[in-house]
Design a protein around this motif. Sequence first.
Motif, PDB file in Angstrom:
ATOM      1  N   ASP A  96      28.963  58.525  66.793  1.00 41.10           N
ATOM      2  CA  ASP A  96      27.695  58.880  66.165  1.00 41.10           C
ATOM      3  C   ASP A  96      27.931  59.318  64.730  1.00 41.10           C
ATOM      4  OD1 ASP A  96      25.628  58.736  68.332  1.00 41.10           O
ATOM      5  OD2 ASP A  96      27.108  60.037  69.304  1.00 41.10           O
ATOM      6  N   ILE A  97      26.935  59.040  63.889  1.00 43.75           N
ATOM      7  CA  ILE A  97      26.983  59.509  62.497  1.00 43.75           C
ATOM      8  C   ILE A  97      26.458  60.952  62.461  1.00 43.75           C
ATOM      9  CG2 ILE A  97      26.159  59.104  60.142  1.00 43.75           C
ATOM     10  CD1 ILE A  97      28.053  56.909  61.235  1.00 43.75           C
ATOM     11  N   VAL A  98      27.249  61.831  61.881  1.00 41.43           N
ATOM     12  CA  VAL A  98      26.907  63.266  61.824  1.00 41.43           C
ATOM     13  C   VAL A  98      27.124  63.781  60.392  1.00 41.43           C
ATOM     14  CG1 VAL A  98      27.527  63.690  64.256  1.00 41.43           C
ATOM     15  CG2 VAL A  98      29.282  63.960  62.459  1.00 41.43           C
ATOM     16  N   ALA A 130      21.308  51.730  63.717  1.00 34.74           N
ATOM     17  CA  ALA A 130      19.933  51.785  63.192  1.00 34.74           C
ATOM     18  C   ALA A 130      19.736  50.834  62.019  1.00 34.74           C
ATOM     19  CB  ALA A 130      19.596  53.214  62.766  1.00 34.74           C
ATOM     20  N   PHE A 131      20.813  50.446  61.375  1.00 31.82           N
ATOM     21  CA  PHE A 131      20.723  49.544  60.217  1.00 31.82           C
ATOM     22  C   PHE A 131      21.310  48.164  60.545  1.00 31.82           C
ATOM     23  CE2 PHE A 131      21.545  53.772  57.880  1.00 31.82           C
ATOM     24  CZ  PHE A 131      20.201  54.132  57.972  1.00 31.82           C
ATOM     25  N   ASP A 132      21.240  47.800  61.828  1.00 36.59           N
ATOM     26  CA  ASP A 132      21.738  46.479  62.259  1.00 36.59           C
ATOM     27  C   ASP A 132      23.162  46.195  61.788  1.00 36.59           C
ATOM     28  OD1 ASP A 132      19.499  45.849  63.668  1.00 36.59           O
ATOM     29  OD2 ASP A 132      18.519  44.817  62.005  1.00 36.59           O
ATOM     30  N   GLY A 133      23.986  47.221  61.807  1.00 32.64           N
ATOM     31  CA  GLY A 133      25.399  47.001  61.499  1.00 32.64           C
ATOM     32  C   GLY A 133      25.809  47.268  60.069  1.00 32.64           C
ATOM     33  N   PHE A 134      24.848  47.608  59.202  1.00 29.53           N
ATOM     34  CA  PHE A 134      25.201  47.992  57.828  1.00 29.53           C
ATOM     35  C   PHE A 134      26.050  49.260  57.872  1.00 29.53           C
ATOM     36  CE2 PHE A 134      24.300  50.783  54.243  1.00 29.53           C
ATOM     37  CZ  PHE A 134      24.503  49.973  53.156  1.00 29.53           C
ATOM     38  N   THR A 145      21.181  58.114  57.316  1.00 22.29           N
ATOM     39  CA  THR A 145      21.157  57.963  58.775  1.00 22.29           C
ATOM     40  C   THR A 145      20.464  59.143  59.449  1.00 22.29           C
ATOM     41  OG1 THR A 145      23.342  56.950  58.485  1.00 22.29           O
ATOM     42  CG2 THR A 145      22.620  57.306  60.749  1.00 22.29           C
ATOM     43  N   GLU A 146      20.478  60.295  58.789  1.00 24.63           N
ATOM     44  CA  GLU A 146      19.972  61.543  59.381  1.00 24.63           C
ATOM     45  C   GLU A 146      18.553  61.415  59.961  1.00 24.63           C
ATOM     46  OE1 GLU A 146      19.920  64.784  56.614  1.00 24.63           O
ATOM     47  OE2 GLU A 146      19.765  66.296  58.192  1.00 24.63           O
TER      48      GLU A 146
END
Length: 223
Positions: free
Chosen positions: A172-174, A68-72, A93-94
């Motif tokens: 995935d970021i959780v 979602a942040f283009d790879g950041f 990210t949430e």
Amino acid sequence: MLNFVTTNPGKVREATEYLDDDVQQFDFDYPEVQADDLKTVAAEGARAAYRAADGPVIVDDAGLFIDAFDGFPGPYSSYVEDTVGVERVWRMTEPEDDRGAAFKTVIAYCDGEGFEATPDPGGIDREDRRGQDLAADDRGTATTDEQVHDGSAEKSSETVPVKLFEGRVNGDIVAPRGGGGFGFDPIFEHDGTTFAEMSTEQKNAISHRGRALAKFAEWYGER
Ligand SMILES: O=P(O)(O)OP(=O)(O)OP(=O)(O)OC[C@H]1O[C@@H](n2cnc3c(O)ncnc32)[C@H](O)[C@@H]1O
């Protein structure tokens, strides 16, 4: 004896699991060049460390790349972990619909000798479709670094060859879970389990570092 050049004991733990007694930590904070890609940072780091070490070296440059942040934060992951922190990266990210991310690593090996070039069929910079089986990444992505030139102050016109090995894992970021691992492991989930909930052995079997180490170990074993 191989010098694993890092200030991060978490990386050493994972590397010794793969390479047994052949590897020792060389606690050397190599100057990280300002670059947007892991390959350049790892290759330059390996050259600098090789000049400082007595023997062959490997450098591992890794990062977390959030879709979602283009790879950041990517190559700046260590800095972002120290400044923003893991918990706040989760909270950033949430709200996103797409919480997909990847861990990537590039291992650079340098022993002052040259290597035969092998073709790179894509490597980790290729866009992988989400959820795709990454088995293809397990084969033959070792490349000989020929583009990166020696930026050292001694103005050597000779480029010291470096061999690169890449690994990537999608997830995935959780919300943070688990007490193991290091860095962003608590917020990186793969197949329902965060990396911080896995043993070193379980993480190595699927992780970016494990994949890169496996490729390196295979190549190194044949030498
Ligand atoms: O440069 P060295 O001394 O090896 O140590 P470092 O920790 O600064 O290493 P990097 O520059 O490669 O930064 C990688 C950062 O990316 C994150 N990272 C990389 N691999 C990871 C992993 O397997 N699990 C969790 N976080 C990881 C973590 O924040 C690391 O600090």
